[in-house]
Design a protein around this motif. Structure first.
Motif, mmCIF file in Angstrom:
data_model
loop_
_atom_site.group_PDB
_atom_site.id
_atom_site.type_symbol
_atom_site.label_atom_id
_atom_site.label_comp_id
_atom_site.label_asym_id
_atom_site.label_seq_id
_atom_site.Cartn_x
_atom_site.Cartn_y
_atom_site.Cartn_z
ATOM 1 N N VAL A 318 -3.794 55.742 1.045
ATOM 2 C CA VAL A 318 -3.322 54.814 2.062
ATOM 3 C C VAL A 318 -3.788 53.409 1.702
ATOM 4 C CG1 VAL A 318 -5.334 55.280 3.524
ATOM 5 C CG2 VAL A 318 -3.290 54.295 4.536
ATOM 6 N N ALA A 319 -2.941 52.421 1.954
ATOM 7 C CA ALA A 319 -3.273 51.038 1.617
ATOM 8 C C ALA A 319 -2.713 50.100 2.662
ATOM 9 C CB ALA A 319 -2.726 50.679 0.236
ATOM 10 N N LYS A 320 -3.355 48.979 2.793
ATOM 11 C CA LYS A 320 -2.863 47.911 3.657
ATOM 12 C C LYS A 320 -1.642 47.293 2.981
ATOM 13 C CE LYS A 320 -4.819 44.201 6.484
ATOM 14 N NZ LYS A 320 -6.038 43.376 6.724
ATOM 15 N N LYS A 321 -0.552 47.204 3.706
ATOM 16 C CA LYS A 321 0.697 46.717 3.122
ATOM 17 C C LYS A 321 0.536 45.302 2.574
ATOM 18 C CE LYS A 321 5.644 46.286 4.105
ATOM 19 N NZ LYS A 321 6.693 46.485 5.129
ATOM 20 N N GLU A 322 -0.176 44.480 3.298
ATOM 21 C CA GLU A 322 -0.379 43.094 2.862
ATOM 22 C C GLU A 322 -1.170 43.038 1.558
ATOM 23 O OE1 GLU A 322 -2.828 39.731 2.131
ATOM 24 O OE2 GLU A 322 -3.650 41.495 3.147
ATOM 25 N N ALA A 323 -2.144 43.951 1.398
ATOM 26 C CA ALA A 323 -2.952 43.967 0.172
ATOM 27 C C ALA A 323 -2.107 44.355 -1.035
ATOM 28 C CB ALA A 323 -4.124 44.933 0.334
ATOM 29 N N LEU A 324 -1.222 45.349 -0.871
ATOM 30 C CA LEU A 324 -0.340 45.733 -1.982
ATOM 31 C C LEU A 324 0.573 44.587 -2.373
ATOM 32 C CD1 LEU A 324 0.714 49.397 -1.061
ATOM 33 C CD2 LEU A 324 -1.051 48.643 -2.660
ATOM 34 N N ALA A 325 1.104 43.873 -1.376
ATOM 35 C CA ALA A 325 1.975 42.733 -1.677
ATOM 36 C C ALA A 325 1.189 41.638 -2.393
ATOM 37 C CB ALA A 325 2.589 42.203 -0.388
ATOM 38 N N ARG A 326 -0.065 41.445 -1.988
ATOM 39 C CA ARG A 326 -0.890 40.383 -2.578
ATOM 40 C C ARG A 326 -1.151 40.600 -4.058
ATOM 41 N NH1 ARG A 326 -4.990 41.073 0.506
ATOM 42 N NH2 ARG A 326 -6.438 42.037 -0.968
ATOM 43 N N ILE A 327 -1.263 41.856 -4.488
ATOM 44 C CA ILE A 327 -1.577 42.133 -5.898
ATOM 45 C C ILE A 327 -0.341 42.546 -6.696
ATOM 46 C CG2 ILE A 327 -3.980 42.685 -5.426
ATOM 47 C CD1 ILE A 327 -3.293 45.613 -5.475
ATOM 48 N N GLY A 328 0.840 42.277 -6.164
ATOM 49 C CA GLY A 328 2.045 42.457 -6.957
ATOM 50 C C GLY A 328 2.928 43.609 -6.563
#
Length: 501
Positions: A318-328
């Motif tokens: 599970v991951a924070k959606k914003e964090a995945l977007a931030r790293i590409g």
């Protein structure tokens, strides 16, 4: 002997010459074939004429050099990548072979080649065993699911999307979805993407849950530049509306309160991503449990964080959606066999990632058949070593020297004189390695204590076998994942994640 050394030298020169750009590279198949034959003849003759540990080691390295030459002859990869990858392997293997020859000379010239040498070898094995045991104990403590954590009211819980890529599924998908809709998470969205299934059953199962709030997504034909699973992940991420997104396979099972606990612990630990080793379900198939035991040993025993390679599993993360977007996002890992590993490596630099083991109280379980365990190991093992034959060789040598040889010395020391010190230290090293393995087996429920006592040497050999099968399939055959070959274009390395906007 001099003739064999000359043949070795010519073989090395030819193997290096085929990487020269221009005319020689264009004729690489002829040069590689010649280098292959010279290397095979010289190393085989050396082994027959001077059979000992060192000639066997040189012969073994030559097998990987021959394998590398076959990669050039086959030419399955992008030409630029092929040149870079095979040159790196050539240089590494040549250096290792020269080093083995120098050690052979030093061994022959050393007067102390008796019990002292075996004692030094056993001391190295004992030191490695101590490191593995201590590392395993620490990792078990750090990855254990917390006994206490603050319970959050429904109003404080973030929105959560469970995203499931499905292809050619049957009752496993249905069971997984039933466990999810029975969950008590208050702000839950369930997305299931039919990744161009070849059967009718998969979309029928997904649509049958529409009245329970499960949203159906139709997958697209994979683009040439994408690995199909990663394209499915990217599609699911785009369609998700949750602040957090949980990706899982159809073999995952969830207890009613498991998602609440998972997110509560993630928020308590202030993590942007968490990967979970599921609890092994009571009905899970025990056959070939040794495959999973070795896989979990690989994740839980070594001090992986020291090397910047945190443990990760694709079954449930599970991951924070914003964090995945931030790293590409998944655009950064379009061809990665284990995309979540790339995200973990980036996020752990800021202590924003954790790997944890589920317990029975959490209630997130996994059921894999023997075939799925085997297929997963073949699909994962070679990419885990960055698709480099030299890494396969080095891991095999580490397995043999540090983990298998202590068992040989422990048992063989009763029949061959290696000295009391070497015999004793090897026996202690074997016991310590077994203790670390037993700890992993017990924690992951992949076998009984009796299984752990006898399975480590067998498991090591079996893991090496699977690793070489994986290497061969990726380089010269096909690796099937639900009816698709993931070898091409998967044989490509993304050196850096794209910079965030």
């Amino acid at each position: 002997m001099m003739l064999l050394l000359m043949l070795f030298g010519v073989g090395v020169l030819l193997e290096c010459a085929l990487h020269v750009p221009g005319f020689l590279w264009r004729g690489r198949r002829i040069l590689a074939g010649a280098a292959l034959m010279l290397t095979a003849f010289a190393s085989g003759a050396l082994l027959i004429l001077h059979f000992n540990l060192w000639s066997f080691l040189i012969f073994l390295i030559s097998l990987y050099r021959i394998f590398n030459c076959l990669r050039v002859v086959e030419g399955r990869m992008n030409e630029r990548y092929l040149h870079h990858a095979t040159l790196r392997t050539t240089i590494t293997l040549t250096v290792l072979q020269v080093l083995a020859a120098l050690l052979w000379m030093a061994w022959d010239g050393w007067s102390e080649t008796g019990h002292m040498v075996w004692a030094l070898i056993a001391a190295g094995q004992l030191a490695a065993a101590l490191i593995v045991l201590v590392s395993t104990a620490r990792r078990m403590n750090h990855t254990a699911w917390p006994k206490k954590f603050p319970a959050l009211p429904a109003s404080d819980l973030p929105t959560l999307t469970v995203a499931i890529p499905a292809r050619n599924e049957t009752e496993d998908l249905e069971t997984c979805l039933r466990s999810l809709i029975a969950n008590d998470y208050p702000k839950l969205e369930i997305l299931v993407l039919d990744d161009c299934s070849q059967n009718r059953r998969t979309p029928e199962i997904i649509r049958s849950f529409a009245h329970d709030g499960v949203r159906f997504l139709a997958g697209e034909e994979p683009k040439q530049t994408w690995l199909p699973k990663n394209q499915a992940y990217a599609h699911l991420l785009r369609e998700s509306s949750g602040e957090y997104v949980l990706f899982c396979g159809v073999d995952a099972r969830f207890a009613p309160g498991s998602l609440r606990q998972l997110i509560a612990v993630m928020l308590h630990k202030k993590k942007d991503m968490l990967s979970l080793l599921p609890w092994r379900a009571a009905g899970a198939e025990r056959r070939f449990a040794i495959v999973q035991a070795m896989r979990y040993m690989w994740e839980l025993a070594p001090p992986r964080r020291l090397f910047g390679r945190p443990s990760v599993l694709s079954t449930c993360w599970v991951a924070k959606k914003e964090a995945l977007a931030r790293i590409g996002g998944f655009e950064a890992v379009v061809r990665a066999i284990v995309p979540e590993a790339h995200f973990a490596r980036v996020l752990i630099k800021d202590d924003a990632y954790s790997f944890m083991r589920a317990n029975q109280k959490l209630g997130i379980e996994s059921i894999k058949s023997a075939k799925e365990q085997h297929d997963t190991a073949v699909r994962m093992r070679y990419p885990q070593l960055h698709r480099r034959p030299e890494n396969v060789l080095l891991l095999g040598q580490a397995y043999g020297f540090f983990m298998l040889l202590p068992f040989v010395l422990m048992s063989g020391g009763f029949f061959v004189s290696v000295g009391i010190a070497a015999h004793s230290m090897a026996a202690v090293a074997a016991i310590l390695f077994t203790a670390a393995y037993l700890r992993v087996v017990a924690a992951t429920r992949t076998g009984s204590p009796w299984f752990g006592l006898v399975a480590l040497p067998v498991g090591l050999l079996y893991d090496l076998t699977l690793l070489h099968i994986s290497m061969w399939k990726y380089e010269f055959s096909e690796v099937d994942w639900k009816g698709r070959n993931v070898c091409i274009p998967a044989m490509h390395v993304i050196p850096h994640l794209p910079k965030p906007d």
